[in-house]
Every structure is written in structure tokens, then in C-alpha cells.
Design a protein around this motif. Structure first.
Motif, PDB file in Angstrom:
ATOM      1  N   SER A  61       0.827  -1.203   0.000  1.00 31.91           N
ATOM      2  CA  SER A  61       0.000   0.000   0.000  1.00 31.91           C
ATOM      3  C   SER A  61       0.864   1.257   0.000  1.00 31.91           C
ATOM      4  O   SER A  61       0.515   2.263  -0.646  1.00 31.91           O
ATOM      5  CB  SER A  61      -0.970  -0.007   1.186  1.00 31.91           C
ATOM      6  N   SER A  62       2.017   1.216   0.673  1.00 33.92           N
ATOM      7  CA  SER A  62       2.927   2.363   0.678  1.00 33.92           C
ATOM      8  C   SER A  62       3.549   2.577  -0.699  1.00 33.92           C
ATOM      9  O   SER A  62       3.691   3.725  -1.164  1.00 33.92           O
ATOM     10  CB  SER A  62       4.025   2.163   1.718  1.00 33.92           C
ATOM     11  N   LEU A  63       3.921   1.488  -1.363  1.00 35.33           N
ATOM     12  CA  LEU A  63       4.440   1.600  -2.726  1.00 35.33           C
ATOM     13  C   LEU A  63       3.386   2.167  -3.662  1.00 35.33           C
ATOM     14  O   LEU A  63       3.659   3.085  -4.457  1.00 35.33           O
ATOM     15  CB  LEU A  63       4.895   0.221  -3.215  1.00 35.33           C
ATOM     16  N   PHE A  64       2.171   1.647  -3.578  1.00 35.87           N
ATOM     17  CA  PHE A  64       1.100   2.115  -4.467  1.00 35.87           C
ATOM     18  C   PHE A  64       0.785   3.595  -4.222  1.00 35.87           C
ATOM     19  O   PHE A  64       0.430   4.321  -5.153  1.00 35.87           O
ATOM     20  CB  PHE A  64      -0.158   1.278  -4.264  1.00 35.87           C
ATOM     21  N   VAL A  66       2.917   5.949  -3.476  1.00 33.18           N
ATOM     22  CA  VAL A  66       3.909   6.740  -4.225  1.00 33.18           C
ATOM     23  C   VAL A  66       3.616   6.698  -5.716  1.00 33.18           C
ATOM     24  O   VAL A  66       3.620   7.733  -6.400  1.00 33.18           O
ATOM     25  CB  VAL A  66       5.334   6.232  -3.927  1.00 33.18           C
ATOM     26  N   LEU A  67       3.348   5.515  -6.258  1.00 33.30           N
ATOM     27  CA  LEU A  67       3.096   5.401  -7.693  1.00 33.30           C
ATOM     28  C   LEU A  67       1.852   6.198  -8.100  1.00 33.30           C
ATOM     29  O   LEU A  67       1.815   6.804  -9.187  1.00 33.30           O
ATOM     30  CB  LEU A  67       2.927   3.932  -8.074  1.00 33.30           C
ATOM     31  N   LEU A 330      12.423   6.764  -4.629  1.00 37.37           N
ATOM     32  CA  LEU A 330      11.603   6.429  -5.795  1.00 37.37           C
ATOM     33  C   LEU A 330      10.728   7.613  -6.176  1.00 37.37           C
ATOM     34  O   LEU A 330      10.602   7.957  -7.365  1.00 37.37           O
ATOM     35  CB  LEU A 330      10.735   5.210  -5.487  1.00 37.37           C
ATOM     36  N   ASP A 331      10.105   8.246  -5.201  1.00 39.74           N
ATOM     37  CA  ASP A 331       9.268   9.420  -5.437  1.00 39.74           C
ATOM     38  C   ASP A 331      10.079  10.522  -6.124  1.00 39.74           C
ATOM     39  O   ASP A 331       9.627  11.138  -7.104  1.00 39.74           O
ATOM     40  CB  ASP A 331       8.717   9.903  -4.092  1.00 39.74           C
TER      41      ASP A 331
END
Length: 371
Positions: A61-64, A66-67, A330-331
Motif C-alpha cells: 500500500s505504501s508503494l502504491f 507513491v506510484l 523512488l518518489d
């Protein structure tokens, strides 16, 4: 035809290996093994064994999140192509059988056993939301026949690691075969077992993700080309390979094959190679600046930017700050990509097959290179 190629190459593709696989089972296991002097920090495994572990629902959920913050000019979010594993060893059942029989468990069982939350639900949300498109890394990130022979032989390091629920260390092997290299060939007699494993893994992939895989990245790189026909029959159209593929032939022998990016083999499969790298868990460099330079070089040569960025950068169950650091960078990377190249298109790796089909040239037609 030139105009076609000019408008197509500015793809940004994020490929991320190892999702689903156990690497380090727990901080307690890591600490106890290090206290025993176990070789966890050898070059090639050090930051993986420090940070890498099975992903959690919170990690996804944290990755999503940012994306979802970013979009390209066509309105697409950045999307990960995670190279997934489908199973892990069932250590308890293997031990109960005195190492006579290999038994695995599917990743949903691993997620439940390790209390990682509703990971499968998050995966399917990511797929439907255009943020996450899994492809095939293997059934498990483990060379099953090589590992089982070492367990049966009571190899001390292998048994010690097994007792802590891991196998991802720099193990000893007469022919340099690592347990993580799932399809590296120690003995040609193992080929039928690898074929069975690949068939089973691709069936599980379709069952768990509800579509067929099209892209295969062999764990750690080496694999026997005896698997190519099986992979093709199951729908694999793209295969990751270095320019010179070092194909293991068994007993330490290696064959070198030329594999240009875009080249097509006799099964109709195309080979591709990553050309950009982003691994913020590894402290050796400024990965944002370095990756931007890689992308610039790829675009200079009118090639899609295929970014390698492993799961280890985005998981938190061992070291929470590891995920936070990876996501911050990544951000920043995505924001700077869009600032520098506002005309890029975020894509998944499987789209590259059609990309190469539409190019006005075909490296596969070069005489003598088709294999």
C-alpha cells in the motif's frame, strides 16, 4: 518508418525482482546466525540479508501510494513489473520427511504464516488499478535439486540456515551453483525436474494472478536453454538475458550465446536486457542521479529505459527505515524523470514484445544468430 521509431522509444519500465520469496526470515534469525559467524555478509548477499524479507500489505500500500502520485502525459501512473515467485519451501514438512522429499507452500500461505496481512488482495488491487503487473521469476527462488542434495548430505551451513528458515547465503558448491539461482544447472539429469518446476510455476502464476505470464527473468541469471520450449508452450514471449548469455551445461561447463536485445529465437521469444539501475538499499552511490544518467543514455541510443529495482528497496519488516528511504528516493526519481522528459510513457515489460515487432528492423534476421 523512421518516424515510428522516433515516437516509440521513451518508455520507462520499472522491473522489480523477488516478490513472494523468503530471503531473511526474521531479525532474530539474522542476529543468531551472525553471532554464530555464519556467512551472511559476503559480497553479493550483504544488503539483501540485512533488509530483504517477505513483503507485507503495508509495504504494497505504501508503494502504491507513491506510484499513484504521478502520471505521464497520457495519464498513466508509473507501474511496477514485479518479477514474482509463487512458492517457498515448507521447512517443517521437509524436516519431517528427513530431507527425502521436497515440499513447498504457495505464497498466500507464506503471507498468512508470517502475518503479512491481506497481501493477495492488495496485489489484485494493484493489478486492476494499473500500478502492479506481475511477471514470472520462477516457482521459487531456489534451486530445488541442488539444495535438496546438500540437505540430504547434511552439509553443515545448509542445515544451519535451514533451521532458521533461510537458504539465501553464499553457499559452497563444487561447480559454483548458488541456491538462489533456481535454474542453474549442476547436473544435466536435473533438467526434467526443472521443466516440471517451470510448468507448475506458470500454472500457479495463472491461477493466482488470473492471466498468463509473458516475461521470464531467471533468478540470479543462469538458466538452461532446455527450458525455452517449455516456457514458450506456456506463453512466455520475453526472456531477460545479458548480451552474452552464459548457459550452464552441467558440471561447471558453460556455453556462451549471443543475445542482442530484441533478438528473436526459434520459438518466437525475444531477449531483453535491463539498462538502468535503482537500488537505494545499497549505500554505494546516489541512486537517483545514477539512474537518471542511465535513462539519459538509454534515450540517447533510442532505447526504452528498463529499470532494475529489487523488492529489497521497498520492504520494512526487518528495518522500517529501509522502506521509507527507498520510497522517498523512488518518489524523487519519478518526479525528476517527468520534469526532464515530460513526454515519457510508463509501461510494463510485456509491452516490449509488440514494441520490437513494430520496429523497422529485426535483429533476429541477422544470419547465424537465430538459436
Amino acid at each position: 518508418r523512421r518516424g515510428l521509431r522516433e515516437t516509440m522509444y521513451k518508455y520507462i519500465i520499472f522491473e522489480s525482482d523477488d516478490w513472494g520469496s523468503i530471503r531473511m526470515s526474521s531479525n532474530e534469525a539474522k542476529a543468531e546466525l551472525l553471532n554464530k559467524g555464519f556467512p551472511l555478509n559476503e559480497i553479493g548477499s550483504e544488503f539483501y540479508n540485512e533488509f530483504d524479507c517477505v513483503e507485507s500489505a503495508s509495504d504494497l500500500s505504501s508503494l502504491f501510494e507513491v506510484l499513484s502520485k504521478h502520471r505521464d502525459s497520457a495519464g498513466n501512473h508509473p507501474i511496477f513489473t514485479p518479477l514474482h515467485l509463487l512458492t517457498n519451501p515448507d521447512f517443517e514438512k521437509i524436516r519431517n520427511d528427513n530431507f527425502e522429499r521436497y515440499v513447498n507452500e504457495t505464497i498466500d500461505a507464506t503471507y498468512a504464516k508470517l502475518n503479512r496481512g491481506n497481501v493477495m488482495e492488495l496485489i489484485h488491487q494493484g493489478i486492476s488499478g494499473g500500478l502492479y503487473h506481475p511477471e514470472f521469476h520462477g516457482r521459487e527462488h531456489l534451486n530445488v535439486p541442488v539444495w535438496m542434495r546438500a540437505l540430504k548430505a547434511q552439509d553443515n551451513d545448509t542445515i544451519t540456515a535451514f533451521n532458521y528458515g533461510i537458504w539465501g547465503f553464499i553457499n559452497k558448491n563444487n561447480y559454483g551453483v548458488f541456491y538462489q539461482a533456481a535454474y542453474d544447472l549442476e547436473n544435466p539429469a536435473d533438467i526434467p525436474q526443472y521443466i516440471e518446476i517451470v510448468n507448475d510455476g506458470l500454472d500457479l502464476f495463472e491461477k493466482m494472478f488470473h492471466y498468463k505470464a509473458e516475461y521470464f527473468v531467471p533468478p540470479n541469471g543462469p538458466f538452461t536453454n532446455s527450458l525455452l520450449k517449455t516456457l514458450s508452450n506456456k506463453g512466455i514471449r520475453l526472456i531477460a538475458s545479458d548480451l552474452i548469455q552464459r548457459e550452464p551445461m552441467g558440471f561447471g561447463k558453460v556455453k556462451r550465446n549471443v543475445r542482442f536485445t530484441g533478438m528473436k529465437n526459434k520459438h518466437g521469444q525475444r531477449f531483453i536486457k535491463r539498462n538502468c539501475f535503482f537500488e537505494p538499499s545499497n549505500p554505494q552511490k546516489n541512486w537517483v542521479d545514477s539512474c537518471l544518467q542511465d535513462i539519459e543514455r538509454a534515450f540517447l541510443y533510442k532505447k526504452p529505459a528498463i529499470i532494475s529495482t529489487h523488492r529489497v528497496n521497498y520492504v520494512s519488516s526487518l528495518v522500517a527505515e529501509n522502506r521509507d528511504k527507498g520510497l522517498r528516493q523512488l518518489d524523487e526519481l519519478i518526479a525528476r524523470i517527468l520534469l526532464k522528459w515530460p513526454d515519457v510513457e510508463f509501461q510494463t515489460t510485456n509491452k516490449l514484445y509488440d514494441y520490437f515487432e513494430k520496429l523497422p528492423w529485426s535483429i533476429s534476421r541477422i544470419k547465424g544468430l537465430r538459436r
